[in-house]
Structure formats: structure tokens, C-alpha cells
Motif scaffolding. Structure first.
Motif, PDB file in Angstrom:
ATOM      1  N   LEU A 163       0.531  -1.347  -0.289  1.00  0.00           N
ATOM      2  CA  LEU A 163      -0.157   0.144  -0.165  1.00  0.00           C
ATOM      3  C   LEU A 163       0.439   1.535   0.113  1.00  0.00           C
ATOM      4  CD1 LEU A 163      -2.803  -1.200   2.026  1.00  0.00           C
ATOM      5  CD2 LEU A 163      -2.995  -0.600   0.269  1.00  0.00           C
ATOM      6  N   ARG A 164       0.216   2.092  -0.609  1.00  0.00           N
ATOM      7  CA  ARG A 164       1.118   3.587  -0.768  1.00  0.00           C
ATOM      8  C   ARG A 164       0.616   3.950   0.286  1.00  0.00           C
ATOM      9  NH1 ARG A 164      -0.191   5.744  -6.423  1.00  0.00           N
ATOM     10  NH2 ARG A 164       0.950   7.666  -5.762  1.00  0.00           N
ATOM     11  N   ALA A 165       1.763   5.139   0.886  1.00  0.00           N
ATOM     12  CA  ALA A 165       1.087   5.852   1.708  1.00  0.00           C
ATOM     13  C   ALA A 165       1.351   7.253   1.835  1.00  0.00           C
ATOM     14  CB  ALA A 165       2.230   4.801   3.049  1.00  0.00           C
ATOM     15  N   GLU A 166       0.935   8.098   0.630  1.00  0.00           N
ATOM     16  CA  GLU A 166       1.036   9.006   0.746  1.00  0.00           C
ATOM     17  C   GLU A 166      -0.190  10.070   1.030  1.00  0.00           C
ATOM     18  OE1 GLU A 166       1.515   6.403  -1.872  1.00  0.00           O
ATOM     19  OE2 GLU A 166       3.441   7.812  -3.501  1.00  0.00           O
ATOM     20  N   LEU A 167      -1.494   9.414   1.225  1.00  0.00           N
ATOM     21  CA  LEU A 167      -2.741   9.324   1.416  1.00  0.00           C
ATOM     22  C   LEU A 167      -3.605   9.062   2.832  1.00  0.00           C
ATOM     23  CD1 LEU A 167      -4.785  11.083  -1.396  1.00  0.00           C
ATOM     24  CD2 LEU A 167      -3.394  12.481   0.191  1.00  0.00           C
ATOM     25  N   ILE A 168      -2.147   8.092   2.977  1.00  0.00           N
ATOM     26  CA  ILE A 168      -3.000   7.248   4.468  1.00  0.00           C
ATOM     27  C   ILE A 168      -1.920   6.865   5.046  1.00  0.00           C
ATOM     28  CG2 ILE A 168      -4.972   6.302   2.921  1.00  0.00           C
ATOM     29  CD1 ILE A 168      -3.145   3.409   2.595  1.00  0.00           C
ATOM     30  N   THR A 169      -2.228   6.361   6.944  1.00  0.00           N
ATOM     31  CA  THR A 169      -1.377   6.035   7.587  1.00  0.00           C
ATOM     32  C   THR A 169      -1.391   4.638   7.605  1.00  0.00           C
ATOM     33  OG1 THR A 169      -1.494   7.943   8.550  1.00  0.00           O
ATOM     34  CG2 THR A 169      -0.119   6.261   9.749  1.00  0.00           C
ATOM     35  N   LEU A 170      -0.580   3.560   7.527  1.00  0.00           N
ATOM     36  CA  LEU A 170      -0.488   2.330   8.027  1.00  0.00           C
ATOM     37  C   LEU A 170      -0.410   1.878   8.913  1.00  0.00           C
ATOM     38  CD1 LEU A 170       1.610   0.927   5.180  1.00  0.00           C
ATOM     39  CD2 LEU A 170      -0.769   1.082   5.332  1.00  0.00           C
ATOM     40  N   PRO A 171      -1.235   0.458   9.330  1.00  0.00           N
ATOM     41  CA  PRO A 171      -1.222   0.555  11.318  1.00  0.00           C
ATOM     42  C   PRO A 171       0.648  -0.307  11.994  1.00  0.00           C
ATOM     43  CG  PRO A 171      -2.191  -1.643   9.566  1.00  0.00           C
ATOM     44  CD  PRO A 171      -1.828  -0.204   9.412  1.00  0.00           C
ATOM     45  N   ALA A 172       1.164   0.653  12.656  1.00  0.00           N
ATOM     46  CA  ALA A 172       2.522  -0.062  13.174  1.00  0.00           C
ATOM     47  C   ALA A 172       2.166  -1.295  14.292  1.00  0.00           C
ATOM     48  CB  ALA A 172       3.089   1.095  13.241  1.00  0.00           C
ATOM     49  N   GLU A 173       2.782  -2.580  14.448  1.00  0.00           N
ATOM     50  CA  GLU A 173       2.973  -3.253  15.077  1.00  0.00           C
ATOM     51  C   GLU A 173       4.204  -2.654  16.709  1.00  0.00           C
ATOM     52  OE1 GLU A 173       2.933  -7.628  14.607  1.00  0.00           O
ATOM     53  OE2 GLU A 173       3.861  -6.704  11.803  1.00  0.00           O
ATOM     54  N   ARG A 174       3.631  -2.463  17.629  1.00  0.00           N
ATOM     55  CA  ARG A 174       5.003  -2.534  18.577  1.00  0.00           C
ATOM     56  C   ARG A 174       6.155  -3.728  18.990  1.00  0.00           C
ATOM     57  NH1 ARG A 174       3.680   0.442  23.008  1.00  0.00           N
ATOM     58  NH2 ARG A 174       1.482   0.296  22.558  1.00  0.00           N
ATOM     59  N   GLU A 175       7.710  -3.540  18.816  1.00  0.00           N
ATOM     60  CA  GLU A 175       8.786  -4.108  18.976  1.00  0.00           C
ATOM     61  C   GLU A 175       8.450  -5.480  20.654  1.00  0.00           C
ATOM     62  OE1 GLU A 175      11.941  -1.958  19.492  1.00  0.00           O
ATOM     63  OE2 GLU A 175      12.139  -1.579  18.260  1.00  0.00           O
ATOM     64  N   GLU A 176       8.741  -6.464  19.712  1.00  0.00           N
ATOM     65  CA  GLU A 176       8.236  -7.682  20.545  1.00  0.00           C
ATOM     66  C   GLU A 176       6.818  -8.076  20.890  1.00  0.00           C
ATOM     67  OE1 GLU A 176      11.566  -8.274  23.865  1.00  0.00           O
ATOM     68  OE2 GLU A 176      12.383  -6.247  24.027  1.00  0.00           O
ATOM     69  N   THR A 177       5.793  -7.863  20.108  1.00  0.00           N
ATOM     70  CA  THR A 177       5.140  -8.180  20.319  1.00  0.00           C
ATOM     71  C   THR A 177       4.746  -9.028  18.938  1.00  0.00           C
ATOM     72  OG1 THR A 177       3.640  -6.409  19.299  1.00  0.00           O
ATOM     73  CG2 THR A 177       4.266  -6.538  21.194  1.00  0.00           C
ATOM     74  N   GLU A 178       3.220 -10.057  18.970  1.00  0.00           N
ATOM     75  CA  GLU A 178       3.008 -10.809  17.308  1.00  0.00           C
ATOM     76  C   GLU A 178       1.644 -10.293  17.308  1.00  0.00           C
ATOM     77  OE1 GLU A 178       1.927 -15.193  16.302  1.00  0.00           O
ATOM     78  OE2 GLU A 178       3.246 -15.147  17.303  1.00  0.00           O
ATOM     79  N   THR A 179       1.208  -9.361  16.130  1.00  0.00           N
ATOM     80  CA  THR A 179      -0.308  -9.480  16.239  1.00  0.00           C
ATOM     81  C   THR A 179      -1.082  -9.928  15.460  1.00  0.00           C
ATOM     82  OG1 THR A 179       0.572  -6.615  15.749  1.00  0.00           O
ATOM     83  CG2 THR A 179      -1.341  -7.155  14.580  1.00  0.00           C
ATOM     84  N   VAL A 180      -2.142 -10.277  15.760  1.00  0.00           N
ATOM     85  CA  VAL A 180      -3.192 -10.961  15.001  1.00  0.00           C
ATOM     86  C   VAL A 180      -4.168 -10.422  13.955  1.00  0.00           C
ATOM     87  CG1 VAL A 180      -3.116 -13.047  16.605  1.00  0.00           C
ATOM     88  CG2 VAL A 180      -5.012 -11.306  17.086  1.00  0.00           C
ATOM     89  N   TRP A 181      -4.501  -8.936  13.872  1.00  0.00           N
ATOM     90  CA  TRP A 181      -4.851  -8.476  12.558  1.00  0.00           C
ATOM     91  C   TRP A 181      -6.175  -9.132  12.586  1.00  0.00           C
ATOM     92  CZ3 TRP A 181      -2.182  -4.651  11.573  1.00  0.00           C
ATOM     93  CH2 TRP A 181      -0.499  -4.843  11.757  1.00  0.00           C
ATOM     94  N   HIS A 182      -7.098  -8.498  14.044  1.00  0.00           N
ATOM     95  CA  HIS A 182      -8.488  -8.749  13.226  1.00  0.00           C
ATOM     96  C   HIS A 182      -9.072  -7.741  12.803  1.00  0.00           C
ATOM     97  CE1 HIS A 182     -12.287  -9.319  14.977  1.00  0.00           C
ATOM     98  NE2 HIS A 182     -12.647  -7.767  15.903  1.00  0.00           N
ATOM     99  N   GLN A 183      -8.468  -6.371  12.715  1.00  0.00           N
ATOM    100  CA  GLN A 183      -9.158  -5.638  12.161  1.00  0.00           C
ATOM    101  C   GLN A 183      -7.238  -4.731  11.024  1.00  0.00           C
ATOM    102  OE1 GLN A 183     -11.891  -5.280  10.857  1.00  0.00           O
ATOM    103  NE2 GLN A 183     -13.235  -6.157  12.246  1.00  0.00           N
ATOM    104  N   TYR A 184      -7.243  -5.014   9.883  1.00  0.00           N
ATOM    105  CA  TYR A 184      -6.470  -3.795   9.134  1.00  0.00           C
ATOM    106  C   TYR A 184      -6.973  -2.506   9.284  1.00  0.00           C
ATOM    107  CZ  TYR A 184      -1.967  -2.909   7.164  1.00  0.00           C
ATOM    108  OH  TYR A 184      -0.795  -1.823   6.715  1.00  0.00           O
ATOM    109  N   VAL A 185      -6.450  -1.799   9.978  1.00  0.00           N
ATOM    110  CA  VAL A 185      -6.781  -0.072  10.113  1.00  0.00           C
ATOM    111  C   VAL A 185      -5.893   0.748  10.120  1.00  0.00           C
ATOM    112  CG1 VAL A 185      -7.266   1.746  11.807  1.00  0.00           C
ATOM    113  CG2 VAL A 185      -8.221  -0.339  12.250  1.00  0.00           C
ATOM    114  N   ILE A 186      -6.537   1.484   8.773  1.00  0.00           N
ATOM    115  CA  ILE A 186      -5.814   2.865   8.339  1.00  0.00           C
ATOM    116  C   ILE A 186      -5.976   3.890   8.795  1.00  0.00           C
ATOM    117  CG2 ILE A 186      -4.840   1.337   6.129  1.00  0.00           C
ATOM    118  CD1 ILE A 186      -6.675   2.204   4.719  1.00  0.00           C
ATOM    119  N   ARG A 187      -5.524   5.249   8.352  1.00  0.00           N
ATOM    120  CA  ARG A 187      -6.363   6.116   8.418  1.00  0.00           C
ATOM    121  C   ARG A 187      -6.165   7.388   7.289  1.00  0.00           C
ATOM    122  NH1 ARG A 187      -2.797   6.931  13.085  1.00  0.00           N
ATOM    123  NH2 ARG A 187      -2.072   8.092  12.423  1.00  0.00           N
TER     124      ARG A 187
END
Length: 364
Positions: free
Chosen positions: A263-287
Motif C-alpha cells: 500500500l502506498r502511504a501518500e494519503l494514508i497512515t498504515l498501522p504499526a506494530e509494537r516491538e516484541e509483540t505478535e499481532t493477530v490483525w483482527h482488523q487492518y486499520v489505516i487512517r
């Protein structure tokens, strides 16, 4: 091409034979409430999370309500919770007569651990952490604050089945972890369902009594409880899906990785993962600051999206009595105005995901 924001039928078809065999097994058993399937699920889910005990319940809201109740939180008490959560988290607090104290979220959509301590008063009894969207909160800091101030810790894990912080499963850091098995969840039933997990034997015992009309023995009622039981059918079907959770989680992580890489990020903000965590992505949330334009554009392309969540609890009509005003929690409100969940579901094909990414990139 038409792409819904979520597809629950794909998850059924993927394991259809197992689900249908289990459903027939339960129907033919002649036992439909608090039987062997519930017992098996409670054992299996406790083992999955790493908790000592699991108590299954009718839904996620009642898991939160019962957790707050069992921890002795009463009218006049305060519970700290993040401002950008789903309103059910807050209802679990207020249904017990307690007062929610909102804290702004951090860059990962979780409660800002650095802002909790400033909100503690003499009335504060607990912190409720919500691992929103399947991402993970900063549990080291939160656990430290709770221990320092002798506060109870409740984890709302309705969206974080299987998510980990430094290798430890969400739901097992505090006194009680609360889960929902609503059909759209990563570990979803085919109707409502919920559970709490805990390492405290007494809490588990009280929860089992409370969920069953306050009765430990039939017709002998110790307390005024409620009817909040996971039925045998849902427990059996959850046992099937639970056996595939590693595969389900890996699939969602791969989908999220492809989104992040393409995904290109010119007009959207992608979600970031905190270090040392395992995300399960119930939702993929952009801004996106031009969210309504993006929603309309994607809709014209046949792509569905959802806003999780457009109205933060402090501005909900239901909580007008708390007296909060617009502008009081600017980060929470900015997220409410800009977040957008794009399609993410078990069984999503590469063709479907490519179509979504091409559309968003064309908009960008």
C-alpha cells in the motif's frame, strides 16, 4: 468485483466438514447446556492462552461485566480505560455502577501507558486494557503501574485472540482476561459467545457460580447472579476453530504483511506494530484525513469498509451524563475521524487483496 469488509462464510467453508460433523454430534448428544463440549472448550482455551482457568460465558460484554463485578468494583469506584475503545468495554464498567476514566491512545491505538498514572485517584480500583484491532498494549509499563498502586488489571481481549507481548498471550497479564467469540472475531463462534481466563482459582469459581443464576448447586443460589452460559453447540464449534487457530493467525499475518509492503502511504497512515509483540490483525486499520472521499471511492469500486469506531464513548449519547465535551480527548477524536478498516478475513484470496490494494493506491 465486490469485496465485503469481512467474510464469515469463507471461514466456514474452509473447515466445513469438521463444523458439520461437530454440529450433528452435539445435536445427537441430547445435552445442550453446560456439558462435555463446554468443559472441553474451557480446558482447551485455557491451555491455548496459557491461563490456569477458563470460564465460558454467553458473550463478550457479559465477560467484562462479570469481571468487573467479581473484582469487587462498585458504584463510586473508578476504572481507567482507553478513550478510543468500543463502547462495550465501557459498558462493562458502568453496568456495575463504576465510573470510566478515559486515557488517550498511543501510536499503536492502545492505551497510552505513560498517561495512566496521572489519572489515578483515591477512587481508582482498576485499569482495563483493550488490545484493540488485534494489536497489543505496552504490558510491562501497565503491569508495573498496577502493582505500584495496588490496582486490579482487566484485559479486554475481544479482538486479540492469540496476540502476544514478549511471547506471553494477551489476557494472562492481569487478574482477568475477557474474550468475545462473536462470529466476526478471529476465533469466532456461529452466534454469541464469550469467556474469561484467570490464574486465580477463586475468581474462576465465582464466575462459574455467577454465570449460572448464582448457583453452585442446582436450585441452591448463593448470590444474585445471571444467565450467561455458552451453549454446547457454540462450544463444540469453537473447539473445531480453535484447533486451526495457528493457521488462521498466520493467514491474517500474511495478509497484513502484503498490505504493509504494497500500500502506498501518500494519503494514508498504515498501522504499526509494537516491538516484541505478535499481532493477530483482527482488523487492518489505516487512517486517512480524506476518509469520506476514500470510502465513497472504494464503494464505487465494490469494496466495503468499516469505521471502528466513528463515535468515541466519551461523546456517545449513552454517556452524556459523564459530562465530557468534544475536544477533551483530541487524539481519541482524531482517530475516530480518520480510522478506516479495510477488508481482512479468513479465506481472503490474493486476487481480492490485490484488487483492494490497487484501488487504494489509485486513490492515493
Amino acid at each position: 468485483m465486490e469485496i465485503k469488509p469481512n467474510r464469515m462464510d469463507y471461514g466456514f467453508f474452509k473447515y466445513q466438514q469438521e463444523f458439520e460433523e461437530k454440529a450433528l454430534e452435539v445435536l445427537r448428544s441430547g445435552w445442550y447446556v453446560l456439558g462435555k463440549e463446554v468443559n472441553a472448550f474451557e480446558e482447551n482455551f485455557a491451555a491455548y492462552t496459557g491461563a490456569k482457568y477458563c470460564v465460558s460465558l454467553a458473550n463478550g460484554l457479559e465477560a467484562l461485566q462479570i469481571a468487573v463485578k467479581i473484582l469487587g468494583i462498585e458504584p463510586g469506584d473508578e476504572v481507567i480505560v482507553q478513550g478510543n475503545t468500543y463502547i462495550a468495554s465501557v459498558m462493562g464498567i458502568t453496568m456495575n455502577g463504576a465510573t470510566p476514566v478515559f486515557v488517550e491512545p498511543d501510536a499503536y491505538y492502545q492505551i497510552d501507558a505513560d498517561k495512566i498514572e496521572a489519572c489515578i485517584t483515591g477512587k481508582t480500583k482498576a485499569v482495563m486494557v483493550v488490545h484493540l484491532y488485534g494489536l497489543v498494549a505496552d504490558m510491562d509499563k501497565i503491569v508495573s503501574v498496577c502493582k505500584k498502586h495496588d490496582l486490579r488489571l482487566i484485559e479486554d481481549c475481544a479482538q486479540s485472540h492469540g496476540a502476544k507481548y514478549k511471547g506471553k498471550m494477551t489476557g494472562t497479564f492481569g487478574d482477568i482476561g475477557c474474550f468475545s467469540f462473536y462470529p466476526s472475531k478471529n476465533l469466532g463462534a456461529f452466534g454469541d459467545g464469550g469467556a474469561i481466563v484467570t490464574d486465580d482459582e477463586e475468581i474462576a469459581k465465582e464466575a462459574k457460580i455467577y454465570r449460572n443464576y448464582g448457583s453452585e448447586k442446582r436450585y441452591y443460589n448463593k448470590v444474585v447472579g445471571m444467565n450467561s452460559r455458552l451453549d454446547e453447540m457454540q462450544a463444540g464449534l469453537l473447539n473445531v476453530r480453535l484447533s486451526h487457530m495457528e493457521e488462521i493467525t498466520k493467514e491474517r499475518q500474511e495478509l497484513a504483511k502484503r498490505y504493509g509492503e504494497n500500500l502506498r502511504a501518500e494519503l494514508i497512515t498504515l498501522p504499526a506494530e509494537r516491538e516484541e509483540t505478535e499481532t493477530v490483525w483482527h482488523q487492518y486499520v489505516i487512517r486517512c484525513d480524506r476518509r469520506e472521499e476514500l470510502i465513497d471511492y472504494l464503494s464505487q469500486k465494490g469494496i466495503g469498509t468499516i469505521i471502528h469506531y466513528p463515535i468515541p464513548p466519551h461523546l456517545a449519547e449513552a454517556y452524556a451524563y459523564l459530562g465530557h465535551k468534544k475536544g477533551e480527548f483530541p487524539i481519541t477524536e482524531h482517530y475516530a475521524d480518520t480510522v478506516l478498516s479495510i477488508p481482512m478475513y479468513t479465506g481472503m484470496t490474493r486476487k481480492e487483496q490485490d484488487y483492494v490494494m490497487e484501488a487504494i493506491n489509485a486513490f492515493a
